[in-house]
Design a protein around this motif. Structure first.
Motif, PDB file in Angstrom:
ATOM      1  N   ASN A   1      94.635  72.336 -17.018  1.00 49.51           N
ATOM      2  CA  ASN A   1      95.004  73.139 -15.869  1.00 49.51           C
ATOM      3  C   ASN A   1      96.845  72.748 -15.096  1.00 49.51           C
ATOM      4  N   HIS A   2      96.460  71.597 -15.316  1.00 50.42           N
ATOM      5  CA  HIS A   2      97.639  71.000 -14.301  1.00 50.42           C
ATOM      6  C   HIS A   2      99.092  70.900 -14.950  1.00 50.42           C
ATOM      7  N   THR A   3      98.706  69.841 -16.254  1.00 54.46           N
ATOM      8  CA  THR A   3      99.810  69.783 -16.885  1.00 54.46           C
ATOM      9  C   THR A   3      98.941  70.367 -18.729  1.00 54.46           C
ATOM     10  N   ARG A   4     100.300  71.147 -19.333  1.00 54.44           N
ATOM     11  CA  ARG A   4      99.848  71.266 -20.765  1.00 54.44           C
ATOM     12  C   ARG A   4      99.512  70.027 -21.448  1.00 54.44           C
TER      13      ARG A   4
ATOM     14  N   VAL B   1     100.375  63.395 -22.497  1.00 58.67           N
ATOM     15  CA  VAL B   1      99.152  63.931 -22.636  1.00 58.67           C
ATOM     16  C   VAL B   1      98.408  64.380 -23.945  1.00 58.67           C
TER      17      VAL B   1
ATOM     18  N   TYR C   1      96.038  62.105 -15.103  1.00 60.36           N
ATOM     19  CA  TYR C   1      96.140  63.246 -14.055  1.00 60.36           C
ATOM     20  C   TYR C   1      97.565  62.292 -12.678  1.00 60.36           C
TER      21      TYR C   1
ATOM     22  N   TRP D   1      99.426  60.275 -13.691  1.00 60.82           N
ATOM     23  CA  TRP D   1     100.858  60.610 -14.361  1.00 60.82           C
ATOM     24  C   TRP D   1     101.605  61.580 -13.938  1.00 60.82           C
ATOM     25  N   ALA D   2     101.013  62.558 -14.325  1.00 61.03           N
ATOM     26  CA  ALA D   2     101.047  64.392 -14.178  1.00 61.03           C
ATOM     27  C   ALA D   2     101.281  64.723 -13.296  1.00 61.03           C
TER      28      ALA D   2
ATOM     29  N   ARG E   1      96.824  75.821 -10.751  1.00 64.65           N
ATOM     30  CA  ARG E   1      98.061  76.172 -11.089  1.00 64.65           C
ATOM     31  C   ARG E   1      97.995  77.679 -11.541  1.00 64.65           C
TER      32      ARG E   1
END
Length: 385
Positions: free
Chosen positions: A54-57, A63, A112, A114-115, A179
């Motif tokens: 949900n935070h990053t693709r 990822v 997480y 890293w993102a 997000r």
């Protein structure tokens, strides 16, 4: 939601089926508790990756590579699930499950962190939670090296530390930021509906080759009605209404609803579905003669463990759904709590009635719950309410 995330969810559901294999051969209080512990550990891992996605693709760059490593670890854990409580020489089942879980969590926390670059305070929350989680991995790994009660107690301690650390992190540093409400609700809805599909698969396993016999076919259709009722009770109104409530919420309230109503309460729904599926499989196995009953289901009754799986699973799903409704601010029809109590009271009755009758009574109660919900005319909240 992307096809890559659906692939991840399918690996997760494969792990669920392996837990069912652990319990389903001969349900006992011990194997049911063991399965529950594995379900909790598995859910913690899946939920953490849902927040990350949900935070990053999930399907892009670094990822995606991390997700593939996590899927491989989850697949290894799934393969070892039926042997997760059987110590042996070398790299045995318990140690494989524990190591795979640690890999899942380490990869998640690293990705997480890293993102989270550029989000004020988020990296500090992740580091705090990682420190607490690492403490929980110690009893997890120690438990894998032991057996019996010590094994179970240490693994329970591990997920208590994980969940408690998450709540402590929320209290001290705030919840994880959500997000996309639509992505989050869609992921949880998808994994629930796949789990419901697995309950139909369990019915097929229970019936085996005797499914063409009319009594077995009739009981299998009752099992289908039970699954359809669970689908209706979540996806017809409750799920869409909650999605709208979450989309309309803002700030900490939005993050809290996502954490409490979805990340935690959906564990009750999934667990209820899995145990109910096991109960239906046991009923059909007895009716079909696979588990020692005759083709009419009259010679053998459900064991206490099978009755707990059947009726306790349904009660857990219904109770979790009521909690889900309350946490998302939806009204609860007054008769619904009574239905939960009645289903729970079927536990002793399930060992006295013929298996087909025990499933039939449960089906009637679930149909009653659907009818009460329908007649209540509960309005689905709009985004403005």
């Amino acid at each position: 939601m992307t096809p890559f995330e659906i692939f991840f969810d399918l690996v997760f559901v494969f792990a669920l089926t392996r837990i069912m294999s652990l319990i389903g051969q001969r349900p006992t209080p011990t194997t049911m508790v063991q399965g529950l512990i594995l379900l909790v550990l598995l859910w913690i891992a899946w939920s953490s990756y849902t927040w990350l996605g949900n935070h990053t693709r999930a399907e892009v760059g670094v990822v995606r590579g991390g997700f593939l490593i996590a899927m491989a670890a989850l697949f290894v854990a799934a393969l070892a699930m039926p042997e997760a409580w059987t110590p042996g020489p070398g790299l045995d089942g318990p140690l494989l499950v524990a190591l795979a879980y640690v890999v899942l969590r380490v990869v998640h926390l690293g990705l997480y962190h890293w993102a989270a670059a550029g989000v004020p305070g988020l990296r500090a929350r992740i580091r705090f939670f990682a420190a607490v989680s690492a403490v929980g991995w110690v009893p997890l790994l120690l438990g894998a090296l032991l057996s019996g009660t010590a094994h179970a107690v240490l693994w329970v301690m591990a997920f208590v530390i994980e969940i408690g650390g998450q709540r402590l992190s929320y209290a001290r540093r705030g919840t994880w930021p959500l997000r996309s409400a639509s992505h989050f609700t869609e992921r949880h809805g998808l994994v629930l509906i796949i789990a419901l599909g697995e309950s139909l698969v369990a019915a097929g396993v229970g019936a085996a080759s005797a499914v063409t016999a009319l009594p077995v076919l009739g009981v299998a259709l009752i099992g289908f009605v039970v699954t359809a009722c669970l689908w209706w009770l979540y996806f017809d109104r409750a799920g869409p209404a909650a999605a709208r409530v979450l989309a309309a919420a803002t700030g900490d309230r939005r993050d809290r609803i996502a954490s409490d109503a979805y990340s935690q309460t959906h564990l009750l729904l999934i667990t209820g579905v899995i145990y109910l599926a096991l109960g239906v499989e046991q009923v059909l196995g007895l009716v079909a003669g696979v588990h020692g009953g005759d083709e009419h289901g009259g010679a053998t009754r459900l064991t206490w463990s099978a009755s707990v799986a059947l009726h306790g699973g349904a009660a857990l799903f219904l109770g979790g759904r009521l909690l889900f409704l309350r946490l998302t601010g939806q009204p609860v029809p007054p008769a619904q709590p009574a239905v939960v109590v009645l289903v729970a009271l079927l536990l002793p009755l399930g060992v006295l009635l013929p298996p087909a009758a025990a499933l039939g009574v449960l089906g009637l109660l679930l149909l009653t719950a659907v009818a009460v919900e329908r007649l209540s005319g509960r309005r689905v909240p709009s985004a403005d309410s």
